[in-house]
Design an enzyme around this catalytic site. Structure first.
Site, short mmCIF file in Angstrom:
data_model
loop_
_atom_site.label_atom_id
_atom_site.label_comp_id
_atom_site.label_asym_id
_atom_site.label_seq_id
_atom_site.Cartn_x
_atom_site.Cartn_y
_atom_site.Cartn_z
N HIS A 213 5.12 -24.13 -2.66
CA HIS A 213 4.72 -23.26 -3.76
C HIS A 213 5.91 -22.47 -4.32
O HIS A 213 5.72 -21.46 -4.97
CB HIS A 213 3.66 -22.24 -3.30
CG HIS A 213 2.27 -22.77 -3.29
ND1 HIS A 213 1.90 -23.85 -2.54
CD2 HIS A 213 1.15 -22.38 -3.95
CE1 HIS A 213 0.60 -24.09 -2.72
NE2 HIS A 213 0.13 -23.22 -3.58
N SER B 60 -7.48 -30.48 -11.31
CA SER B 60 -7.13 -31.83 -11.76
C SER B 60 -5.87 -31.74 -12.62
O SER B 60 -5.93 -31.85 -13.84
CB SER B 60 -8.27 -32.40 -12.61
OG SER B 60 -9.52 -32.26 -11.99
N GLU B 61 -4.74 -31.53 -11.97
CA GLU B 61 -3.53 -31.27 -12.75
C GLU B 61 -3.19 -32.41 -13.70
O GLU B 61 -2.72 -32.18 -14.82
CB GLU B 61 -2.33 -30.99 -11.83
CG GLU B 61 -2.31 -29.60 -11.21
CD GLU B 61 -3.22 -29.46 -10.00
OE1 GLU B 61 -3.79 -30.49 -9.57
OE2 GLU B 61 -3.36 -28.34 -9.47
N ASP C 125 5.27 -26.53 -8.39
CA ASP C 125 5.16 -27.57 -7.35
C ASP C 125 4.03 -28.56 -7.63
O ASP C 125 3.95 -29.61 -7.00
CB ASP C 125 4.89 -26.91 -6.00
CG ASP C 125 5.80 -25.74 -5.75
OD1 ASP C 125 6.62 -25.82 -4.83
OD2 ASP C 125 5.71 -24.74 -6.50
N GLU D 65 -6.40 -24.21 -14.25
CA GLU D 65 -7.13 -23.60 -13.13
C GLU D 65 -7.05 -22.09 -13.26
O GLU D 65 -5.99 -21.55 -13.54
CB GLU D 65 -6.51 -24.09 -11.81
CG GLU D 65 -6.73 -25.58 -11.60
CD GLU D 65 -5.60 -26.24 -10.83
OE1 GLU D 65 -4.93 -25.56 -10.04
OE2 GLU D 65 -5.39 -27.46 -11.04
#
Ligand SMILES: Cc1ncc(C[n+]2csc(CCOP(=O)(O)OP(=O)(O)O)c2C)c(N)n1
Ligand SMILES: [Mg+2]
Length: 820
Positions: A596, A528-529, A554, A498
């Site tokens: 985070h 879309s990790e 995270d 990203e």
């Protein structure tokens, strides 16, 4: 750089309606003349033979599993066997139009696909090629077993080779296609284009996308098929894979010569069940699986439902879709209707379905039906089919006897550490292809290189005092330099995630790379990790270097399966057949609250097969990334956001301009001392140094500060040597204390250095809380005071010291008792 596509409100607020095109269902019309002309008589008959091979192979497995013997051959198979009895036509038809450059990635139920793909290759490749593949695979050790007594020349021998390779793998033998390290659910044979099969439902979807990206970016021939089940249509990573496969940028932004979208086909073997869950009418709402395509892109993924009970309908669909994919117009989705009569596994009593339903499918059994087609159209006589069946059974009996024998087919010798030897490839590869790397700008014209040239390589001025951060080569500049270096050497290297491109990479780490690289070498993905990491797995195992990125540690949870089951396991599960030159950059946050700001390095440390690095200085960031980017193993590369802008203060002269590597696994002694060893992981190094200053100035205690740098592999000798001198040890990192990697380290130092220690090893981590807001972070992350207080309470009482925090045993008991 701003985007070239303008988002125009006039366009996007227009009223109207969205039109969908009808999705074709089972439209194949048999035509004997055309089919004979297209495939030829031999291939049509061979398709039947291969279906029988698969049916009998799996019947044998089922019988062995349930009765402990088959045809007088006794064997107790302890492992799994997910059978596809009933589905043979779907896999054999699929392989008919494919060559070895076309890759199949499959699932837990993929014996049939492996056999179909490999038998097709064995029958169609030139004999000399078949011979040389068999001869070179594991030095010919499989071939040596099957060639004796084999009939039918090279091709007959190749049939036995395939059956034996798969079966020996299922039985966990050294002669298996993956030396028994994969087993039933992970077996594959790459030389024939049968690629890894995955026990994680839907696991092959994003890996296949990455393999297709590899083909596209590196202009390699062929297509890639993800063979997944209807049940996997409920899996997030499958949807993520479809999103990444369908990104517009391949056609709108990537250079035309790359050739459009990655050639990937999502092939759903729709047997209407995911174990006992019925996807039609119960667990999914699509009614017809092919409908999924309509939600993905305007081409509706060229989706079709195909009658998987007719191998020629499947072959026809695959051939047509392959043409679309090679034109760069993918992705494609096929909903291949099929049915397994066998249970999910041999222990499944099929209580979730009626006998009548099974009988309905058995009535139209694909082998029987296709056999009738062959005989009624005079392509083959019943006698010929019977002869073929006899040959199938004879080969299967011979091969099964060879595979069960521990003398002929031993297991890998586990001692002293054969499996350990397979965990890492420990290779070093400058580049994965000899072509010139595609670059848009030479390094000397790169705006960031030019800007960096004006900065000091050292974080310290001539007077030894720190320079302003804006004037020094920072940790993120150092990462940029390592990336640019490898990009300009290895043409296969690609980085994605990203905000990797125009944004300048998360936290501006990649600023300057957008100008340097064409789209296919640096691109933004959908959020879309899972698929970011999964695609990188497919890319790397196909032969290229991939650098995926997770914007925050995270988000590791979102790519959990890909990191914990895929990245780390495929080298060993393939017995070294595959390499995984993949560096996963993971940025560890702070100041951004509970979701985070977590350091989850311990999770990756726990996974066998991962190398884990955590540099804390610019010198190390560049030297360690250089190391990682030349290696052939998967590396999780942690970077702490709180130190992205630090300069180099430890290495005289600062960050070298040229290339260098930090030696793998070696901790760095940042300050020498005699009274206590403080080991840090990541950004706590700087707080530990402050603590060391106070210890020296206020308490006369000389602390040796060691920066571990590496989490795995890690050479403990440097730490133990220090502990031998100091007799005391404290470990510190920003990860939550409970379950932190520091505890593994503490246990190892205690066990291996017990004789030197005169106090227990102390661990100082973050509190076992959520990370509070930025203003309250100091109560959460370890501070220099915590280190001093912990030393005072648990390691070495400091005369006259009044602790400001409670690091004592009673407090540890209280926290643990409360679970916080
Ligand atoms: C992520 C994941 N969840 C659950 C399972 C357990 N499991 C194995 S196979 C299976 C059903 C899969 O159904 P489908 O994708 O339709 O494939 P089929 O078994 O029908 O071939 C399940 C739930 C698994 N292996 N992986
Ligand atoms: Mg299914």
């Amino acid at each position: 750089m701003p985007k070239s596509i303008v988002i125009d409100p006039r366009e996007n607020r227009k009223p109207g309606s969205l039109a969908f095109t009808p999705i074709v269902l089972n439209a194949y019309a048999p035509d004997v003349k055309k089919e004979t002309a297209r495939w030829g008589r031999d291939a049509l008959v061979r398709a039947w033979r291969d279906m029988v091979f698969i049916r009998e192979f799996e019947t044998m497995l089922n019988t062995i599993k349930t009765r402990g013997a088959w045809e007088g051959i006794a064997y107790d198979h302890l492992g799994p066997a997910h059978l596809s009895i009933g589905q043979e036509s779907a896999v054999v038809g699929q392989s008919m139009p494919l060559g070895i450059d076309d890759f199949l990635f499959g699932s837990h139920r993929s014996h049939g696909e492996i056999i179909a793909k490999c038998l097709a290759a064995a029958a169609t490749l030139p004999e000399s090629q078949v011979s040389s593949i068999m001869e070179s695979y594991f030095g010919g050790s499989l071939l040596r077993v099957v060639e004796k007594g084999s009939t039918g020349g090279v091709r007959g021998c190749a049939v036995d080779f395939v059956l034996y390779g798969v079966l020996a793998e299922i039985f966990g033998r050294e002669n298996g296609f993956n030396r028994g390290m994969g087993g039933s659910m992970h077996a594959f044979f790459a030389p024939f284009g049968s690629m890894p099969n995955n026990a994680i439902v839907g696991g092959s979807a994003d890996i296949a996308v990455g393999s297709a990206l590899f083909k596209r970016i590196n202009r390699r021939p062929g297509i890639v098929i993800a063979n997944i089940g209807d049940g996997s249509s409920g899996c997030g990573p499958v949807w993520e894979a479809m999103m990444v496969a369908a990104m517009d940028q391949y056609r709108t932004l990537w250079p035309k010569e790359v050739g459009g979208a990655p050639p990937v086909l999502f092939n759903f073997f729709n047997n209407f069940y995911g174990m006992g869950g019925q996807t039609l009418g119960e667990t999914m709402g699509f009614k017809v699986l092919a409908r999924i395509g309509a939600g993905v892109n305007p081409e509706q993924m060229h989706a079709e439902r195909v009658d998987g009970y007719n191998p020629l309908a499947v072959a026809d669909a695959i051939e047509r879709k392959k043409a679309i994919l090679l034109e760069g117009r993918g992705p494609v989705l096929l909903d291949v209707v099929t049915y397994r009569y066998s249970g999910h596994s041999p222990s499944d009593a099929s209580s979730y379905r009626t006998k009548e339903e099974v009988a309905l499918w058995q009535e139209i059994d694909c082998i029987k039906g296709y056999g009738e087609y062959l005989t009624s159209s005079k392509i083959a006589s019943p006698a010929e089919l019977e002869t073929i069946r006899g040959d199938v059974m004879a080969r299967l009996k011979r091969v099964t006897a060879l595979a069960v024998s521990l003398e002929v087919s031993p297991r890998i010798a586990v001692a002293p550490d054969a499996i350990g030897d397979l965990m890492f490839s420990n290779g070093s590869v400058e580049k994965h292809d000899s072509r010139a790397p595609e670059m848009l700008l030479p390094a000397e014209k790169n705006p960031r290189v030019i800007a960096n040239a004006k900065k000091s390589r050292s974080g310290l001025g001539p007077d030894g005092k720190p320079l302003p951060k804006s004037q020094v080569i920072s940790l993120k500049d150092a990462i940029f330099e390592a990336m640019l270096h490898r990009f300009s050497i290895d043409p296969t290297m690609t980085a994605f995630g990203e905000e990797n491109r125009d944004w300048g990479g998360a936290f501006a780490v990649y600023r300057g790379l957008t100008e340097a690289l064409p789209y296919q070498r640096l691109f933004n993905t959908s959020i879309s990790e899972g698929a970011i990491v999964g695609a990188a797995v497919g890319y790397a195992l196909s032969g290229g270097r991939a650098v995926p990125e997770l914007m925050y540690c995270d988000f590791l949870g979102r790519s959990g399966d890909e990191v914990f089951n895929q990245v780390c396991k495929w080298q060993a599960m393939s017995a070294g057949v595959l390499k995984m030159p993949l560096v996963l950059r993971v940025s560890v946050g702070s100041k951004y609250g509970a979701q985070h700001s977590q350091d989850w390095s311990s999770l990756t440390a726990h996974m066998p097969g991962l190398k884990v690095m955590f540099p804390a200085t610019p010198y190390d960031a560049k030297g360690m990334l250089n190391l990682a980017l030349r290696g052939t193993d998967p590396v999780v590369f942690f970077e702490s956001q709180r130190i992205y802008d630090v300069g180099e203060i430890f290495v005289p002269g600062g960050v070298p301009e040229g290339y260098y590597e930090v030696e793998e696994g070696q901790p760095a002694v940042r300050r020498a001392g005699t009274d206590i060893t403080i080991v840090t992981v990541g950004a706590t190094l700087y707080r530990a140094l402050e603590a060391a200053d106070i210890l020296a100035s206020k308490h006369g205690v000389s602390a040796e500060v060691i920066d571990a740098r590496f989490i795995n592999p890690l050479d403990y000798r440097v730490i133990l040597e220090s502990v031998r001198k100091t007799g005391k040890c404290l470990l510190c990192s920003d990860a939550c204390e409970r379950g932190s990697f520091l505890h593994t380290m503490a246990s190892n130092v205690s066990q291996m250095g017990f004789d030197s220690l005169d106090a227990p090893v102390a661990v100082v981590g973050a509190r076992n809380w959520i990370t509070p807001c930025a203003e309250m972070e100091e109560s959460f992350f370890p501070q220099k005071e915590w280190i001093i207080d912990a030393i005072h309470e648990r390691v070495l009482p400091l005369a006259g010291h009044t602790p400001v925090t409670d690091q004592g045993i009673a407090e540890m008991l209280r926290r643990n008792h409360r679970g916080v």
